[in-house]
Design a protein around this motif. Structure first.
Motif, PDB file in Angstrom:
ATOM      1  N   VAL A 203      24.466  25.876  16.326  1.00  0.00           N
ATOM      2  CA  VAL A 203      25.765  26.429  15.950  1.00  0.00           C
ATOM      3  C   VAL A 203      26.636  25.316  15.390  1.00  0.00           C
ATOM      4  O   VAL A 203      26.409  24.132  15.666  1.00  0.00           O
TER       5      VAL A 203
ATOM      6  N   LEU B 164      21.727  25.083  20.228  1.00  0.00           N
ATOM      7  CA  LEU B 164      22.032  26.161  21.162  1.00  0.00           C
ATOM      8  C   LEU B 164      21.475  25.874  22.548  1.00  0.00           C
ATOM      9  O   LEU B 164      22.091  26.200  23.566  1.00  0.00           O
TER      10      LEU B 164
ATOM     11  N   LEU C 182      23.880  24.075  24.918  1.00  0.00           N
ATOM     12  CA  LEU C 182      25.221  24.587  25.190  1.00  0.00           C
ATOM     13  C   LEU C 182      25.422  24.981  26.654  1.00  0.00           C
ATOM     14  O   LEU C 182      26.515  24.842  27.192  1.00  0.00           O
TER      15      LEU C 182
ATOM     16  N   ARG D 187      31.455  24.039  24.114  1.00  0.00           N
ATOM     17  CA  ARG D 187      31.581  25.433  23.676  1.00  0.00           C
ATOM     18  C   ARG D 187      32.962  25.743  23.106  1.00  0.00           C
ATOM     19  O   ARG D 187      33.122  26.626  22.261  1.00  0.00           O
TER      20      ARG D 187
ATOM     21  N   VAL E 136      33.028  25.433  19.208  1.00  0.00           N
ATOM     22  CA  VAL E 136      32.159  26.242  18.343  1.00  0.00           C
ATOM     23  C   VAL E 136      33.004  27.019  17.334  1.00  0.00           C
ATOM     24  O   VAL E 136      34.044  27.596  17.679  1.00  0.00           O
TER      25      VAL E 136
ATOM     26  N   VAL F 127      26.564  32.383  20.314  1.00  0.00           N
ATOM     27  CA  VAL F 127      26.599  31.644  21.578  1.00  0.00           C
ATOM     28  C   VAL F 127      26.571  32.617  22.754  1.00  0.00           C
ATOM     29  O   VAL F 127      25.807  32.427  23.711  1.00  0.00           O
TER      30      VAL F 127
ATOM     31  N   TYR G 145      23.151  34.120  23.104  1.00  0.00           N
ATOM     32  CA  TYR G 145      22.184  33.152  23.627  1.00  0.00           C
ATOM     33  C   TYR G 145      22.385  32.950  25.132  1.00  0.00           C
ATOM     34  O   TYR G 145      21.418  32.980  25.904  1.00  0.00           O
TER      35      TYR G 145
END
Length: 412
Positions: free
Chosen positions: A361, A379, A382, A389, A392, A400, A403
């Motif tokens: 990302v 990713l 994270l 985060r 992002v 995100v 995921y």
């Protein structure tokens, strides 16, 4: 100060001077001043020496100033290297302060900036905003308005002298830019040609015009140059160009463009006689500061070589790999990733790791040059880096969430 003395290239101010500085740069090239004593006893000599030098090196943590002389209160003495740097910089950029009413200030001569400042300390992490200083020297330097910062290594570490010797490259660059009368370059093209000359861009190459356009897209400090601040060009290079994948790229970026394993590419490009180094020799950067942060290559030149070796299409990069197979006599380690992107770590430092674009990302990093594409973060990392985060990009937030949700469901 004795006018027969040769000017010093470096001035070093510290409360406990590191002997490695003068040993690395040459005793005859370094004027060493002890803080705070020499700020009183040798102030006139210090100012004169700084005016003639190329690089001023200042320690961060300085000893407290204690004085029984009421005419010299300690409050007037800088508490650390940051404050001292600002005081010395103000001396160097002194302007005419007593102008008659109605004076045309545009006609007042501007004293060109002729000196770079570097903070030299074993405690640079204090300025890192919670992140380590290593690998983020350009960020800290930009934040404190210095040209560069450097970690002071223990004197027992032999690499300390090797690291210090790159300051000769900085001094060379200062001397190159301050010798130019930027006011003579009144047109944009004139300034761009002057910058290209300092960067040693070979105008005879087929890709020179592309490289020039990329230089201008990198937003060089044209206004500062017009004000005779040639050192601003060095700040631009040190803070915003060399540390990032700009119009100049490092070995890992060259390997990425070639779709080669990054670690292998970096290792091979560090060897001047390796087949891949010879292949991209025309693209290697040799301008000012070319030794400061390690080897760099012209992006435009690298891409031109790739197109030539790939039959005109960058999509045919396998043709280049086949050529390298032949040159090396065995299969070179390819990067088996469909659409690779290079990633940064949790402190926004570029890594020599690539992942597929679907597995990364983009981050909104305040310190990242806005004219460059945003950096990528894996990713897979994270979940263990909640702090990251928050950076992002909005358009990647849903990915995100998906995921992390899938990861949470899979762990049940």
């Amino acid at each position: 100060m004795n006018e027969n003395k040769a000017p010093k290239r470096f001035v070093y101010i510290d409360d406990k001077p590191d002997p490695s500085v003068a040993e690395s740069l040459g005793q005859e090239n370094v004027g060493v001043f002890l803080f705070p004593d020499d700020l009183t006893d040798r102030m006139e000599e210090l100012i004169a020496t700084i005016r003639d030098c190329s690089v001023v090196i200042v320690d961060l943590k300085l000893a407290d100033h204690d004085s029984d002389d009421p005419s010299s209160p300690s409050i007037l003495y800088p508490k650390d290297g940051l404050a001292l740097k600002e005081i010395l910089a103000s001396v160097l950029t002194e302007r005419v302060s007593h102008l008659d009413s109605g004076t045309d200030t545009s006609a007042v001569d501007v004293e060109p900036k002729t000196t770079a400042f570097m903070l030299y300390s074993g405690e640079l992490d204090l300025l890192g905003g919670g992140a380590p200083a290593k690998g983020r020297e350009h960020v800290i330097a930009k934040r404190i308005r210095a040209e560069w910062v450097m970690v002071k290594l223990p004197q027992s570490r032999p690499e300390s002298q090797k690291d210090l010797r790159v300051l000769e490259d900085l001094a060379d660059a200062v001397e190159a830019v301050v010798g130019i009368t930027w006011l003579d370059a009144s047109e944009r093209e004139d300034i761009l040609n002057t910058i290209a000359g300092l960067l040693a861009l070979d105008e005879a190459t087929e890709w020179a015009s592309v490289a020039k356009r990329q230089i201008f897209e990198g937003r060089p400090p044209l206004q500062s140059l017009a004000e005779q601040d040639g050192v601003a060009l060095l700040r631009w290079l040190l803070h915003l160009v060399l540390p990032y994948p700009s119009f100049l790229v490092d070995a890992a970026e060259v390997a990425l463009l070639c779709r080669l394993q990054l670690g292998w590419g970096v290792e091979q490009l560090s060897e001047l006689d390796s087949p891949i180094s010879k292949l991209f020799h025309e693209s290697s950067y040799g301008g000012i500061l070319s030794h400061f942060l390690g080897p760099r290559w012209w992006r435009a030149g690298v891409l031109a070589t790739l197109r030539r070796e790939c039959g005109g299409s960058l999509q045919e990069v396998e043709r280049l790999n086949n050529t390298l197979d032949s040159l090396y006599g065995s299969a070179v380690p390819r990067l088996h990733i469909a659409t690779p992107v290079r990633t940064v770590d949790e402190d926004f430092r570029l890594t020599a790791t690539a992942v597929d674009v679907e597995d990364a990302v983009r981050l909104e990093a305040e310190e990242w040059p806005p004219e460059l594409p945003p950096p990528w973060f894996p990713l897979s990392r994270l979940a263990d880096n909640p702090r990251v985060r928050r950076y992002v990009l909005e358009r990647d937030i849903d990915r995100v969430r998906s995921y992390l949700s899938a990861k949470s469901d899979g762990s049940r």
